[in-house]
Design an enzyme around this catalytic site. Structure first.
Site, PDB file in Angstrom:
ATOM      1  N   ARG A  59      -6.798   4.120 -16.290  1.00 20.36           N
ATOM      2  CA  ARG A  59      -6.766   3.383 -14.860  1.00 20.36           C
ATOM      3  C   ARG A  59      -8.038   2.909 -14.606  1.00 20.36           C
ATOM      4  NH1 ARG A  59      -5.901   4.623  -9.336  1.00 20.36           N
ATOM      5  NH2 ARG A  59      -4.632   2.982  -8.434  1.00 20.36           N
ATOM      6  N   ASN A 136      -5.667  -0.670  -4.783  1.00 22.80           N
ATOM      7  CA  ASN A 136      -5.731   0.664  -4.647  1.00 22.80           C
ATOM      8  C   ASN A 136      -5.309   1.180  -3.040  1.00 22.80           C
ATOM      9  OD1 ASN A 136      -5.946   3.500  -5.950  1.00 22.80           O
ATOM     10  ND2 ASN A 136      -7.427   3.630  -4.148  1.00 22.80           N
ATOM     11  N   GLU A 137      -4.226   2.065  -2.875  1.00 25.18           N
ATOM     12  CA  GLU A 137      -3.838   2.567  -1.628  1.00 25.18           C
ATOM     13  C   GLU A 137      -4.449   1.722  -0.654  1.00 25.18           C
ATOM     14  OE1 GLU A 137      -6.152   6.375  -1.659  1.00 25.18           O
ATOM     15  OE2 GLU A 137      -5.204   7.210  -3.287  1.00 25.18           O
TER      16      GLU A 137
END
Length: 313
Positions: A59, A136-137
């Site tokens: 990732r 992401n997040e």
């Protein structure tokens, strides 16, 4: 496990709540997060070294240019090529969105979508090897559950309209940990919003998951809904707070859930326990690296490469 492949879709797809590769095999990610956006020169070596340790997936942190240097299409092409040579599936994730709603410099997920559209010429044809982790997040703090839901719904529609057929990976609310259960409770709705029904959900298990029963309850919720889930980040602790990593390893194997460790190397001092190796050197495993690669339920015991790299032979 083999599930018959559909000729209507190239590359990875979702069947019966599982991620399935282009060969028709259920694929369980067993891999590592690589901090390319900050340590670009270390990426190629890290891809090779993680593969040598048994990783089947990387990732990779990339940037749309909002917070860090923009990762160019040429660089993305090179990352994919290096991972393919090493027999590793690539999950590309735009990190600039981290903590939107709390961190002033964080990008809205719309910025990431525009970046993915710009990468479409590079990504097309790579559906067998690449998953697209939209952001992401991407929500935290003052961001509401409805913002998380609508931003991702809009993103899915936009990426499909741009012609991207890849499996889309969606991170949980609350810095990916989904403390509020927002992703858990709305995952089915988002999955249905994708005309290709090709979405995987990604929870990041840190201090919220310090107890085994919490880990089990979250994984079970997705199993009960027959929706695909991966643990896209986790570690042995987080800012001094414990994580029940042993339960994550055990249940990921028992329930068929992918996982990826955060992260290869280079973490800040306050989270240095998350480094898998010292100084980006694959021969110098940390205690977390030893546990991750060689411990019970770890990569050494459970990782299997996709047959796609050998033409499904």
């Amino acid at each position: 496990m083999f599930l018959s492949a559909s000729p209507a879709l190239a590359g990875f797809s979702v069947r019966d709540g599982k991620l399935v590769d282009a060969c028709g095999d259920v694929f369980l990610a067993r891999g590592v997060n690589l901090p390319h956006a900050w340590r670009a020169r270390a990426t190629g070596k890290a891809i090779r070294e993680t593969a040598a340790l048994g990783s089947n997936t990387v990732r990779v942190v990339i940037s749309d240019g909002t917070r860090w240097k923009r990762t160019s299409p040429r660089t993305v092409r090179r990352i994919i090529a290096k991972a393919r040579r090493a027999g590793q599936v690539v999950i590309l994730e735009v990190h600039d969105t981290t903590g939107y709603g709390l961190e002033p410099k964080a990008a809205h997920i719309g910025s990431a979508v525009a970046y993915w559209v710009s990468l479409a010429p590079v990504l097309r044809g790579q559906e067998d090897y690449v998953l697209v982790n939209i952001g992401n997040e991407p929500t935290a703090g003052t961001s509401t559950p409805s913002l998380w839901l609508e931003a991702h719904r809009t993103a899915i529609v936009a990426l499909r309209a741009a012609g991207l057929l890849h499996t889309l990976v969606i991170d949980g609310h609350d810095y990916g940990q989904d403390r509020s259960g927002t992703m858990r409770d709305h995952a089915a709705e988002l999955f249905a919003a994708d005309p290709l029904k090709n979405v995987v959900f990604d929870v990041h298990m840190y201090e919220v998951y310090g107890r085994g029963e919490t880990v089990k309850a979250y994984l079970q919720a997705f199993a009960d809904q027959r929706l695909p889930l991966m643990v896209g980040e986790f570690g042995p602790d987080h800012h001094g707070e414990p994580v029940d990593e042993d339960t994550i390893f055990r249940l990921a194997s028992e329930m068929g859930v992918g996982y990826l460790a955060w992260s290869w190397s280079g973490n800040a001092r306050e989270v240095a326990d998350l480094d898998l190796v010292q100084g980006f050197d694959g021969s110098k495993l940390t205690p977390w690296g030893e546990r991750f690669f060689h411990g019970p339920g770890g990569v050494g015991e459970t990782s299997r490469r996709s047959r796609v790299f050998k033409g499904c032979r």
